[in-house]
Design an enzyme around this catalytic site. Structure first.
Site, PDB file in Angstrom:
ATOM      1  N   SER A 134      26.734  17.324  11.260  1.00 27.93           N
ATOM      2  CA  SER A 134      27.372  18.439  11.958  1.00 27.93           C
ATOM      3  C   SER A 134      26.001  18.519  13.506  1.00 27.93           C
ATOM      4  CB  SER A 134      27.895  19.507  12.026  1.00 27.93           C
ATOM      5  OG  SER A 134      29.025  19.592  10.934  1.00 27.93           O
TER       6      SER A 134
ATOM      7  N   GLY B 181      29.710  25.729  23.784  1.00 26.58           N
ATOM      8  CA  GLY B 181      30.546  27.136  23.005  1.00 26.58           C
ATOM      9  C   GLY B 181      31.764  27.000  23.805  1.00 26.58           C
TER      10      GLY B 181
ATOM     11  N   HIS C 194      40.040  33.082  19.872  1.00 27.31           N
ATOM     12  CA  HIS C 194      40.937  31.733  20.300  1.00 27.31           C
ATOM     13  C   HIS C 194      40.177  30.398  19.424  1.00 27.31           C
ATOM     14  CE1 HIS C 194      42.297  35.009  22.898  1.00 27.31           C
ATOM     15  NE2 HIS C 194      41.887  35.395  23.014  1.00 27.31           N
TER      16      HIS C 194
ATOM     17  N   TRP D 264      31.717  30.734  15.913  1.00 28.40           N
ATOM     18  CA  TRP D 264      31.278  29.680  15.005  1.00 28.40           C
ATOM     19  C   TRP D 264      30.647  28.196  16.160  1.00 28.40           C
ATOM     20  CZ3 TRP D 264      32.363  32.070  10.734  1.00 28.40           C
ATOM     21  CH2 TRP D 264      33.286  32.232  10.944  1.00 28.40           C
TER      22      TRP D 264
ATOM     23  N   GLY E 179      33.483  17.652 -13.987  1.00 25.76           N
ATOM     24  CA  GLY E 179      32.385  19.039 -15.126  1.00 25.76           C
ATOM     25  C   GLY E 179      31.956  20.504 -14.337  1.00 25.76           C
TER      26      GLY E 179
ATOM     27  N   GLU F 183      36.945  21.484  14.284  1.00 24.51           N
ATOM     28  CA  GLU F 183      37.389  20.331  15.759  1.00 24.51           C
ATOM     29  C   GLU F 183      38.740  20.173  15.608  1.00 24.51           C
ATOM     30  OE1 GLU F 183      34.775  18.729  17.459  1.00 24.51           O
ATOM     31  OE2 GLU F 183      32.829  19.400  16.916  1.00 24.51           O
TER      32      GLU F 183
ATOM     33  N   ASP G 163      46.175  20.782  10.166  1.00 22.20           N
ATOM     34  CA  ASP G 163      47.144  21.002  10.717  1.00 22.20           C
ATOM     35  C   ASP G 163      47.942  20.543  12.442  1.00 22.20           C
ATOM     36  OD1 ASP G 163      48.202  21.679   8.582  1.00 22.20           O
ATOM     37  OD2 ASP G 163      48.232  23.421   8.893  1.00 22.20           O
TER      38      ASP G 163
ATOM     39  N   PHE H 221      53.356  24.114  19.425  1.00 22.54           N
ATOM     40  CA  PHE H 221      52.193  25.423  18.994  1.00 22.54           C
ATOM     41  C   PHE H 221      52.456  26.110  19.535  1.00 22.54           C
ATOM     42  CE2 PHE H 221      50.559  20.523  21.259  1.00 22.54           C
ATOM     43  CZ  PHE H 221      49.520  20.117  19.993  1.00 22.54           C
TER      44      PHE H 221
END
Lengths: 256, 400
Positions: free
Chosen positions: B98, B137, B143, B169, B352, B376, B380, B396
């Site tokens: 990232s 950003g 949003h 984020w 496990g 990104e 969905d 959308f």
């Protein structure tokens, strides 16, 4: 000093392989620069960066081996020689030594450097054979190299100390992978490597005596490493266990 | 019978399709990632720590801006090479990938495409060397999937722009020297505004980048906010021409492409570790690998990984030939993230109790891939992008 380093393309030791009916099946797509040769290239680069000089590499192999040459060029070598084979010849160390000696006999160099062995066969023969054919002073299994008064100073690791050998040039040395950590070529080096010169010559165009290239040894079969037997665990009082283990070492393992 | 080998790590031999240069770059990335990043990953995840030396190291190796032209300090290599690098870095940790994706695709790339010549020379070489760190950003607290509704504004003032608003984020934000920020640019406060890009620099008055706390995923990389309180950004730091969502979407498309490749590395790691684990671990006197349930799980993993490899390889070739379409990247990003996440979850299960500890590093991938599947463009949303392509109807905007 001028170094010519002999390099070999070998299967990646991390690539999967199988042994079937005594034959070795390897994933032929995962080929890499032999790690011992990478150390030889690295040491030649370090010395020429320190004292000046040139590093060239020579590689015998099929067309695909150009990738291995490029790797050495990306590390910093200035020029490559590709001695091309068809890839299906039954060559052994002796054949490779004959080809290399013939190719190198008219080249100018101070040091011929080899990996002490290749990762795929671990034979460790070619370097010594080339030294014999070219009548060069040589040392094997170097763990360090230096240049002093025009001599190549070879450090060899012995059982109880280090041996320092001064070789007059021209000479030949085979390198251990203990001598350094080969640099990882950066992307700039990789991109620049395609602009560096690589001279190619086919073995068939070298006018070599066919009989001299015939392998003098052959692999008759492959077998997998036998699985290790499970160990034994002893529990109880220390004295009792010690007695029992000593007995077993004596009567079963026969090592006492 | 043909004497060919079935390669259990590369079932359809995709690596054999790579060109010489791409393979050498892959080898370099693999050697670097395994020798320098893998030893840091456990600490990175446990202590939520990103070692900033990584930026310089990656810069020295040339892993930042793999396909940025050489004249600006990039390597000028292929899209396929960029993808292969992402795969090797993410094999260690999605957090490191990232960091690299943001630096390359979301900071160096937009400056190289949208920036002025002066901006390119001022910013890209230092970013390529890892001397400066960048962030991007776009997403705001309210949003995410709908960036067109952003509320961060840039009001025209004499000699520049005044930024107000907040982004959330944001990978790399707390350590970033440079932020590529998208805001609604307005000539006057009553304007509706048009999205434009700005290069905001650390130290500009009113600009802060607080660290996001309590993150349970991508813990080996930094995440934070970007807060703009009347930040003056001079005209020479604004992208001159690009307007609207096309700008940020072009960046995201480039980064998503890297993600489609990166997730292959994470999935391969989980699959290979699981295989070794079930061969070593004995229960009821036999290796776990002797069970049918386990074998079909491994078979599914290898099948999915092979499909992921084929998708990425083909997409890389199309990009290198200039024949790509953004929806191709949506298809690959969506599929590869979804498959990798599923593989990581199953790998965690196969390990496990040991899958719960960081030692085996499976749970790091599982947690990381939750973010990678979301950021990104979520799984969905990419489905809706493809749905619109297939039907011609956008869905959308909810109809309810």
């Amino acid at each position: 000093m001028k170094f010519i380093v002999s390099i070999k393309m070998v299967p990646d030791v991390y690539a999967p392989f199988q042994i079937k009916d005594g034959e070795l099946l390897m994933d032929g797509d995962r080929m890499v620069l032999n790690a011992y040769d990478a150390s030889a290239v690295e040491e030649a680069l370090v010395l020429t960066e320190k004292y000046g000089g040139d590093v060239e590499v020579v590689c015998i192999g099929a067309a695909k081996a150009s990738e291995t040459i490029r790797k050495a060029l990306a590390m910093g070598a200035a020029k490559g020689y590709h001695i091309q084979t068809n890839g299906d010849e039954a060559y052994d160390s002796s054949s490779y030594a004959q080809i290399l000696a013939d190719f190198l006999k008219d080249k100018e160099y101070d040091v011929l450097s080899f990996g002490k062995q290749s990762q795929d066969t671990d034979s460790g023969l070619t370097g010594g054979m080339v030294a014999q054919l070219l009548n060069l002073p040589y040392a094997t299994n170097a763990v360090g190299l230096e240049i002093e008064d025009g001599n190549l100073i070879v450090k060899r690791q012995g059982d109880s100390g280090q041996e320092m050998i001064a070789l007059p040039t021209p000479c030949l040395v085979t390198c251990s992978n203990d001598m350094n950590e080969p640099r990882i070529p950066n992307l700039k080096g990789i991109m620049a490597s395609k602009r560096k010169p690589v001279e190619s010559v086919a073995v068939s165009d070298m006018n070599l005596d066919g009989a001299a290239l015939e392998a003098v040894s052959k692999v008759t079969s492959y077998s997998p490493v036998p699985a290790r037997a499970a160990g034994q665990k002893f529990e109880g009082e220390p004295e009792e266990i010690a007695t029992k283990v000593a007995q077993l070492l004596d009567t079963e393992a026969n090592v006492l | 019978m043909a004497k060919n080998l079935f390669n259990i790590d590369d079932a359809l031999l995709f690596e054999s399709e790579l060109g010489e240069e791409d393979r050498l770059i892959m080898e370099t990335a693999r050697d670097y990632a395994q020798s320098k990043l893998e030893p840091r990953a456990l600490k990175g995840n446990t202590e939520e720590y990103f070692d900033q030396d990584i930026a310089r190291e990656m810069g020295e190796m040339g892993l930042l801006g793999v396909n940025i032209p050489e004249e600006y300090g990039g390597a000028g290599a292929s899209y396929t090479a960029y993808g292969l690098v992402a795969r090797e870095v993410e094999r260690v940790d999605s957090g490191y990938r990232s960091f690299m994706s943001v630096q390359s695709s979301l900071v160096m790339y937009p400056i190289s495409i949208f920036g002025t010549e002066e901006q390119k020379h001022r910013f890209i070489p230092k970013l390529a060397a890892g001397e400066t760190i960048g962030c991007f950003g776009l997403t705001e607290p309210d949003h995410g999937s709908d960036p067109g509704s952003m509320v961060t504004t840039a009001l025209k003032v004499v000699g520049g722009w005044k930024l107000n608003g907040a982004k959330m984020w944001i990978t790399n934000s707390p350590i970033a020297d440079v932020a590529v920020v998208w805001a609604k640019a307005k000539e006057s406060p009553s304007d509706e505004g048009v999205i434009r890009g700005f290069i905001v620099e650390k130290g500009m008055k009113g600009f802060s980048a607080p660290h996001t706390k309590y993150k349970m995923s991508l813990r080996a990389s930094e995440t934070g906010e970007l807060v703009f309180d009347d930040v003056f950004v001079p005209d020479e730091n604004a992208f001159p021409d690009i307007k609207g969502l096309k700008g940020p979407f072009m960046c995201l498309n480039s980064a998503r492409y890297g993600i489609a490749w990166g997730t292959i590395g994470a999935a391969e790691f989980c699959y290979q570790k699981s295989r070794q684990y079930v061969l070593d671990r004995k229960q009821f006197g036999k290796p776990l690998a002797a069970n049918q349930l386990i074998q079909t799980k491994l078979a599914n993993m290898l099948t999915d990984i092979t499909a992921m490899q084929m998708l990425a390889l083909r997409l890389g070739k199309l990009k290198d030939e200039g024949r790509d379409h953004p929806s191709m990247t949506s298809l690959a990003k969506r599929n590869n993230c979804g498959r990798a996440l599923e593989i990581a979850r199953i790998a965690r299960d196969m390990h496990g109790g040991n899958g719960i500890t960081g030692d085996y590093r499976i749970i790091h991938h599982m947690m990381n891939l939750e973010s990678v599947n979301t950021y990104e463009g979520t799984y969905d949303i990419h489905g809706l992008i493809l749905g619109r392509e297939i039907t011609g109807i956008q869905s959308f905007t909810p109809k309810g």
